[in-house]
Design a protein around this motif. Structure first.
Motif, short mmCIF file in Angstrom:
data_model
loop_
_atom_site.label_atom_id
_atom_site.label_comp_id
_atom_site.label_asym_id
_atom_site.label_seq_id
_atom_site.Cartn_x
_atom_site.Cartn_y
_atom_site.Cartn_z
N GLN A 1 -18.48 32.43 4.59
CA GLN A 1 -19.58 33.30 4.16
C GLN A 1 -20.30 33.90 5.36
O GLN A 1 -20.70 35.07 5.34
CB GLN A 1 -20.56 32.49 3.30
CG GLN A 1 -21.57 33.35 2.54
CD GLN A 1 -20.90 34.33 1.60
OE1 GLN A 1 -19.87 34.07 1.01
NE2 GLN A 1 -21.50 35.51 1.46
N ARG A 2 -20.44 33.11 6.42
CA ARG A 2 -21.11 33.60 7.63
C ARG A 2 -20.30 34.75 8.25
O ARG A 2 -20.85 35.75 8.70
CB ARG A 2 -21.27 32.46 8.63
CG ARG A 2 -22.18 32.79 9.81
CD ARG A 2 -22.30 31.63 10.77
NE ARG A 2 -22.88 30.46 10.13
CZ ARG A 2 -22.26 29.29 9.98
NH1 ARG A 2 -21.03 29.13 10.43
NH2 ARG A 2 -22.86 28.28 9.39
N LEU A 3 -18.97 34.59 8.27
CA LEU A 3 -18.12 35.65 8.82
C LEU A 3 -18.18 36.90 7.95
O LEU A 3 -18.23 38.03 8.46
CB LEU A 3 -16.68 35.15 8.93
CG LEU A 3 -16.40 34.11 10.02
CD1 LEU A 3 -14.99 33.54 9.88
CD2 LEU A 3 -16.59 34.71 11.41
N LEU A 4 -18.19 36.71 6.62
CA LEU A 4 -18.28 37.85 5.72
C LEU A 4 -19.60 38.61 5.90
O LEU A 4 -19.62 39.84 5.92
CB LEU A 4 -18.14 37.39 4.26
CG LEU A 4 -16.73 37.01 3.80
CD1 LEU A 4 -16.77 36.31 2.44
CD2 LEU A 4 -15.84 38.24 3.73
N GLN A 5 -20.68 37.86 6.06
CA GLN A 5 -21.98 38.50 6.23
C GLN A 5 -22.07 39.26 7.54
O GLN A 5 -22.83 40.22 7.66
CB GLN A 5 -23.08 37.44 6.15
CG GLN A 5 -23.28 36.88 4.75
CD GLN A 5 -24.23 35.70 4.73
OE1 GLN A 5 -24.60 35.14 5.76
NE2 GLN A 5 -24.63 35.28 3.52
N SER A 6 -21.28 38.85 8.53
CA SER A 6 -21.32 39.53 9.83
C SER A 6 -20.64 40.90 9.78
O SER A 6 -20.80 41.70 10.71
CB SER A 6 -20.64 38.67 10.90
OG SER A 6 -19.22 38.70 10.77
N PHE A 7 -19.90 41.18 8.70
CA PHE A 7 -19.15 42.44 8.64
C PHE A 7 -20.09 43.64 8.59
O PHE A 7 -19.77 44.71 9.13
CB PHE A 7 -18.22 42.44 7.42
CG PHE A 7 -17.38 43.68 7.31
CD1 PHE A 7 -16.38 43.95 8.24
CD2 PHE A 7 -17.58 44.60 6.28
CE1 PHE A 7 -15.60 45.09 8.15
CE2 PHE A 7 -16.80 45.74 6.18
CZ PHE A 7 -15.81 45.98 7.11
N GLN A 8 -21.24 43.49 7.95
CA GLN A 8 -22.19 44.61 7.90
C GLN A 8 -22.63 44.99 9.31
O GLN A 8 -22.67 46.17 9.68
CB GLN A 8 -23.40 44.23 7.05
CG GLN A 8 -24.41 45.37 6.91
CD GLN A 8 -25.56 45.01 5.99
OE1 GLN A 8 -25.63 43.92 5.45
NE2 GLN A 8 -26.49 45.94 5.82
N LEU A 9 -22.94 43.96 10.12
CA LEU A 9 -23.29 44.21 11.51
C LEU A 9 -22.09 44.73 12.28
O LEU A 9 -22.20 45.63 13.11
CB LEU A 9 -23.82 42.93 12.15
CG LEU A 9 -24.13 42.98 13.66
CD1 LEU A 9 -25.13 44.08 13.97
CD2 LEU A 9 -24.64 41.63 14.14
N GLY A 10 -20.90 44.18 11.99
CA GLY A 10 -19.68 44.64 12.65
C GLY A 10 -19.41 46.10 12.39
O GLY A 10 -18.95 46.83 13.28
#
Length: 460
Positions: free
Chosen positions: A208-217
């Motif tokens: 979930q943490r990696l998925l949430q980072s996609f917006q920033l990515g």
């Protein structure tokens, strides 16, 4: 070489520097016949006898014809970018000379490399995994400090290390559950279900943490579109010029000067912002051209990642501003409210605006508090700190695989809660491992690889 794909045992060559005239051009050759082919064109020395990671200077000749004076960089397998024998030929920057050298090489049975084929061979030879290979293209395309830093972190294995840790833990439990199947008659349990449940919870949190980072990515990789919206003569064009430090837009005291949108790019703290100056929005206008501009402004506002609503502090009431904020919130548009023409040194707003939170006072004409606006833009875009050590997902393919991984982990969790037998749990865990493997390339196919690497430039 990894033999899971056919036709990868030949020798390839390509120009590794951009086409056009320059000081030098570099031609890269890779494959089993690299030293044999280049040796035939380099009579100065026997390259086969020279040590790896050395530079050799001399003439390249085809028969009696001198092609160029070159510098050869020798890399012997497996200590090279591709894991194969590699020679990089630095010749003079004339496109004609480069083509002469390249043609002399291809006449000896070497073929021109496909886009991304050197990096694809590096992946096939185990020099990097698929996530690292894809980050090479991101690094080449990076145009800000943040995108460079993120791509470099991925290329050096930061993302892959995180995934590998998840995978190893899953494999350990999967092996224990598979072992239970061999002793099904004895009704023994090697894998502690409580520990497995705890592990799945940790993996779900990490995923979930990696998925949430996609917006920033996505912000780091593609930049942020920012629409500057407001009434006519609020100072939108002046603000654009001030942010860019140049007179890009026409500025006039006449309301409605900007009839169409103007777009420019601005780099703030390593984040790329695409600024869009729009026509002033007013509800009723008899000017047909201005009406078209207003409609385009509304379209840009809805499509933008962030809206800067700029208003003249001397010509706006708190009630009007509250209505604007309610409208933007209602459409879930991320925005900043900017009070322009605050021509005093005070960083606070005069009454009655002081009671309204979140308003940034500036003077676009006098360049007051513009740094505060820049900082607010970055904060609104990233919504958190960009750490050099943190893993940020920037690739849509990785994001899709992580979504499927999250769903499969949920299935494992439900299976544990429903006390499913080991064989069914093992199937769900294998599915999770499959999605992890598709990211790093441990599970892939030739068509997928061809598609991924076809987006690279030739020579890389």
């Amino acid at each position: 070489m990894n033999t899971m794909l056919n036709g990868w045992d030949d020798t390839i060559a390509a120009l590794a520097t951009p086409p056009g005239v320059g000081a030098i051009g570099v031609i890269r050759v890779s494959g089993p016949r690299t030293f044999e082919v280049v040796n035939a064109l380099f009579p100065s020395k026997d390259l086969q006898q020279q040590p790896s990671h050395t530079l050799q200077v001399g003439l390249m000749k085809e028969g009696d014809t001198v092609l160029d004076e070159v510098v050869l960089s020798l890399f012997k397998a497996p200590r090279s970018y591709t894991g194969e024998d590699v020679i990089e030929i630095s010749c003079h920057g004339s496109p004609f000379l480069q083509q002469q050298v390249l043609q002399a090489i291809t006449r000896r049975g070497v073929r021109i490399a496909k886009p991304g084929e050197f990096t694809q061979r590096a992946f096939l030879n185990g020099k990097m995994d698929l996530a690292q290979a894809e980050s090479v293209a991101d690094l080449i395309a990076s145009n800000t400090e943040a995108s460079r830093r993120t791509a470099l972190h991925h290329m050096r294995g930061g993302f892959s290390t995180d995934l590998q840790q998840l995978r190893e833990q899953l494999i350990r439990f999967s092996a224990l559950i598979e072992l239970e199947l061999d002793f099904s008659q004895e009704d023994v349990e090697f894998a502690d279900r409580a520990q497995l449940q705890q592990l799945i919870a940790q993996l779900q949190l990490a995923t979930q943490r990696l998925l949430q980072s996609f917006q920033l990515g996505n912000v780091i990789k593609n930049g942020v579109s920012v629409a500057i919206i407001g009434k006519p003569n609020a100072g939108k064009s002046t603000l654009l010029n001030t942010l860019l430090n140049e007179n890009r837009a026409i500025v006039s005291d006449i309301a409605g000067t900007t009839r169409d949108t103007i777009e420019e790019v601005l780099n703030i703290d390593g984040i790329l912002f695409r600024l869009i100056d729009t026509a002033g929005i007013r509800e009723h206008t008899q000017d047909a051209i201005e009406s078209i501009g207003v409609e385009r402004s509304r379209e840009k506002m809805r499509a933008a990642d962030i809206v800067l609503y700029l208003f003249d502090i001397n010509d706006t009431t708190p009630a009007e501003l509250q209505a604007v904020r309610a409208g933007l919130d209602g459409e879930q548009i991320k925005h900043l409210l900017i009070a322009n023409k605050a021509d005093t040194d005070a960083a606070t707003l005069p009454e009655p605006f002081g009671q309204l939170p979140g308003i940034i006072p500036i003077s676009a004409r006098q360049h007051r508090h513009i740094d505060r606006l820049r900082a607010a833009l970055v904060a609104k875009a990233v919504q958190g700190n960009i750490s050099q050590e943190s893993t940020i997902v920037t690739n849509a393919r990785h994001y899709e695989a992580l979504q499927k991984l999250g769903e499969s982990l949920n299935e494992v969790q439900r299976g544990i809660n429903d006390q499913l037998p080991g064989d069914l749990l093992a199937l769900d865990i294998r599915q999770s491992l499959h999605y992890l493997g598709t990211i790093t390339g441990q599970i892939t196919n030739e068509d997928q690889l061809d598609f991924i690497f076809s987006k690279f430039c030739i020579g890389k």
